[in-house]
Design an enzyme around this catalytic site. Structure first.
Site, mmCIF file in Angstrom:
data_model
loop_
_atom_site.group_PDB
_atom_site.id
_atom_site.type_symbol
_atom_site.label_atom_id
_atom_site.label_comp_id
_atom_site.label_asym_id
_atom_site.label_seq_id
_atom_site.Cartn_x
_atom_site.Cartn_y
_atom_site.Cartn_z
ATOM 1 N N ASP A 38 -25.917 76.037 4.966
ATOM 2 C CA ASP A 38 -27.083 76.025 5.958
ATOM 3 C C ASP A 38 -27.999 74.950 5.111
ATOM 4 O OD1 ASP A 38 -27.211 76.931 3.390
ATOM 5 O OD2 ASP A 38 -28.703 78.931 4.385
ATOM 6 N N HIS A 242 -19.024 47.349 -1.889
ATOM 7 C CA HIS A 242 -19.704 48.749 -0.564
ATOM 8 C C HIS A 242 -19.464 49.791 -2.243
ATOM 9 C CE1 HIS A 242 -19.305 47.930 3.177
ATOM 10 N NE2 HIS A 242 -20.177 46.576 3.401
ATOM 11 N N ASP A 259 -27.961 45.289 -4.593
ATOM 12 C CA ASP A 259 -28.137 44.966 -3.192
ATOM 13 C C ASP A 259 -28.829 46.171 -2.550
ATOM 14 O OD1 ASP A 259 -27.538 45.241 -0.146
ATOM 15 O OD2 ASP A 259 -25.540 44.345 -0.520
ATOM 16 N N ASP A 270 -32.927 43.770 3.509
ATOM 17 C CA ASP A 270 -31.812 44.009 2.348
ATOM 18 C C ASP A 270 -31.689 42.534 1.474
ATOM 19 O OD1 ASP A 270 -29.143 44.292 2.339
ATOM 20 O OD2 ASP A 270 -28.266 43.922 4.227
ATOM 21 N N HIS A 349 -15.920 38.339 2.622
ATOM 22 C CA HIS A 349 -17.012 39.194 4.225
ATOM 23 C C HIS A 349 -17.653 37.579 4.833
ATOM 24 C CE1 HIS A 349 -20.584 38.147 0.954
ATOM 25 N NE2 HIS A 349 -19.929 38.845 0.536
ATOM 26 N N HIS A 353 -25.692 39.248 8.559
ATOM 27 C CA HIS A 353 -25.801 39.672 10.237
ATOM 28 C C HIS A 353 -27.214 40.008 10.644
ATOM 29 C CE1 HIS A 353 -27.823 43.239 7.120
ATOM 30 N NE2 HIS A 353 -26.566 42.780 6.626
ATOM 31 N N HIS A 360 -27.191 46.848 9.733
ATOM 32 C CA HIS A 360 -26.846 46.150 10.119
ATOM 33 C C HIS A 360 -27.396 46.052 11.907
ATOM 34 C CE1 HIS A 360 -23.181 46.478 6.853
ATOM 35 N NE2 HIS A 360 -23.780 45.281 6.600
ATOM 36 N N GLU A 383 -26.007 36.401 2.827
ATOM 37 C CA GLU A 383 -25.824 36.773 1.606
ATOM 38 C C GLU A 383 -23.882 36.587 1.437
ATOM 39 O OE1 GLU A 383 -24.697 40.854 2.493
ATOM 40 O OE2 GLU A 383 -25.390 40.511 3.832
ATOM 41 N N TYR A 387 -15.987 36.781 -6.298
ATOM 42 C CA TYR A 387 -15.564 38.049 -6.217
ATOM 43 C C TYR A 387 -14.572 37.547 -7.214
ATOM 44 C CZ TYR A 387 -18.788 39.356 -2.709
ATOM 45 O OH TYR A 387 -20.338 39.601 -1.775
ATOM 46 N N ARG A 405 -23.177 37.968 -5.219
ATOM 47 C CA ARG A 405 -23.803 37.815 -4.230
ATOM 48 C C ARG A 405 -25.237 37.693 -4.808
ATOM 49 N NH1 ARG A 405 -21.871 41.833 -2.246
ATOM 50 N NH2 ARG A 405 -23.255 43.848 -2.358
ATOM 51 N N GLU A 407 -28.747 37.778 -1.597
ATOM 52 C CA GLU A 407 -29.072 37.992 -0.522
ATOM 53 C C GLU A 407 -30.696 37.936 0.626
ATOM 54 O OE1 GLU A 407 -27.338 41.308 3.113
ATOM 55 O OE2 GLU A 407 -27.676 41.593 0.850
#
Length: 441
Positions: A38, A242, A259, A270, A349, A353, A360, A383, A387, A405, A407
């Site tokens: 609940d 991710h 990130d 972002d 990647h 975006h 996104h 970005e 890797y 990375r 960004e």
């Protein structure tokens, strides 16, 4: 900072101007989702619904009827019932919705089955985003079927359904200056959070401790939640795109990839930065970091109105491939590597975006099969990254497990791009100085 009521009114008028004659648009609020038993997840309004209304309550439906004699904007929402508000909090209610939200008519959501079919009846077309909420789809079809059952009595059901997302999402793709100002504020809060993380990091800490400092900084500045689950990946975890477990202990010599971006009044930021836990990049870390930074600068040079969406990505990839060849992580002809996509084992990647109410964000990337042209007022991320998998035996051991990375968020302008996230440093020298300086308060 909140947008003015006039901004939402302008959007509704812009949308209705693109709808067919004698049509109706129906947009429900987000449903409430149960986390476990609940306990409910914190409610976050549907972006399309909020874009047109500025209303953040659940159990609501927004209806737009261009040319309706008694008002074009109809809202169904929860009533103000004191006994219920004691448990679930204050509600705007239908009466206050007229003044506070600019609705022409407002009714209790419990009356929707009695009222909405009458608003649909006689309309030629219904605009709705079918397929998003099966429960609402069934409810909508129930209203339409009820009208169909009354055809012998003179009722006229709609003849056509049309998706609302194409019109609405193209509107959302181009930001007003008021939206950009709000996103600039969100970016400033997020930039400060990244700086705080760099200043407080020490080997031996856990990733979630940096995550906590980021969230604290967001909330202290007025943001109630992140725009997406923050990524705090140290060492090899930075190679997981991710990664959100954020539970590893940070080791001396690790790079940390963060990130993270806050959401402010439904607008996202972002940012990604990568920095050394001990304040010093190793030679290999520095070489790859500067390569990623050079590729980001190359991508930004291509961001201006009139250029194609894919131009920044292509520019970044070209720089990355040339650099990987120079460092010995790739070998061969650069044109063949670009054509074959061999570089994708290090960079898998895209370089950005759309960014807006969703991290996104909505909007097409291609028009008639071709990359779309950038336009003034679009907001996007930039970005690039590299890797090197920890188990990649095709490269020397000294490169393995490094993930980087960088960004930033930018606004497309006629003469280039406006960087919203410039408040957080990104050169090697600036980052090392910030980490080594530590917290001053």
């Amino acid at each position: 900072m909140k947008l003015e009521a006039s901004e939402y009114a302008r959007r509704r008028q812009q949308l209705m101007a693109q709808m067919s004659d004698n049509s109706i648009a129906i947009i429900p609020s987000s449903p409430v989702h149960v986390r476990n038993r609940d306990v409910e997840y914190l409610f976050r309004q549907d972006s399309d619904f909020y874009y047109l209304s500025g209303f953040d309550e659940e159990h609501a439906v927004l209806v737009l009827i261009p040319g309706r004699e008694y008002g074009e904007y109809v809202l169904f929402c929860q009533e103000k019932i004191k006994e219920q508000e004691i448990w679930t909090g204050r509600r705007v209610g239908p009466e206050a919705a007229l003044e506070r939200l600019g609705a022409d008519d407002a009714f209790p959501i419990t009356d929707i089955d009695d009222i909405l079919p009458g608003l649909i009846e006689g309309r030629d077309k219904i605009y709705a985003n079918l397929g998003v909420s099966p429960d609402f789809d069934n409810q909508l079809m129930g209203w339409v079927n009820h009208i169909k059952s009354q055809v012998r009595n003179g009722s006229r059901p709609p003849r056509e359904f049309s998706g609302l997302d194409h019109i609405l999402h193209e509107m959302r793709l181009i930001k007003s200056e008021a939206e950009i100002d709000l996103m600039r504020q969100a970016a400033a809060i997020s930039a400060n959070a990244h700086c705080r993380a760099m200043q407080m990091v020490e080997p031996g800490m856990y990733e979630y401790q940096l995550d906590a400092e980021i969230m604290r900084t967001f909330m202290a500045a007025g943001s109630r939640w992140p725009a997406y689950p923050s990524i705090v990946g140290s060492g090899e975890n930075a190679c997981i795109l991710h990664y959100t477990r954020n539970d590893a202990q940070i080791q001396d010599g690790d790079l940390i990839l963060i990130d993270a971006g806050c959401e402010l009044d439904y607008y996202a930021s972002d940012i990604t930065r990568t920095f050394p836990a001990n304040g010093h990049f190793s030679a290999e870390q520095k070489a790859l970091y500067n390569l990623v930074l050079d590729s980001q600068y190359a991508a930004m040079d291509w961001i201006k109105a009139g250029n194609r969406w894919n131009d920044p990505h292509d520019a970044a990839v070209t720089v990355l491939v040339e650099g990987l060849l120079a460092l010995g992580l790739l070998s061969g002809d650069p044109d063949e590597i670009l054509a074959s996509g061999e570089y994708r084992r290090f960079y898998m990647h895209k370089t950005g975006h759309w960014l807006g109410m969703d991290v996104h964000d909505v909007g097409e990337y291609r028009i008639d099969g071709e990359p779309r042209r950038l336009e003034n007022g679009m907001v996007m991320t930039v970005e690039p990254g590299l890797y090197v998998a920890p188990d990649d035996e095709t490269v020397e051991a000294r490169w393995r497990g490094i993930g980087i990375r960088i960004e930033d968020d930018v606004v497309v302008r006629a003469d280039g791009c406006d960087v919203l996230t410039a408040g957080v440093p990104k050169t090697v020298e600036e980052i090392e100085a910030l980490v080594q300086g530590g917290l001053t308060d």
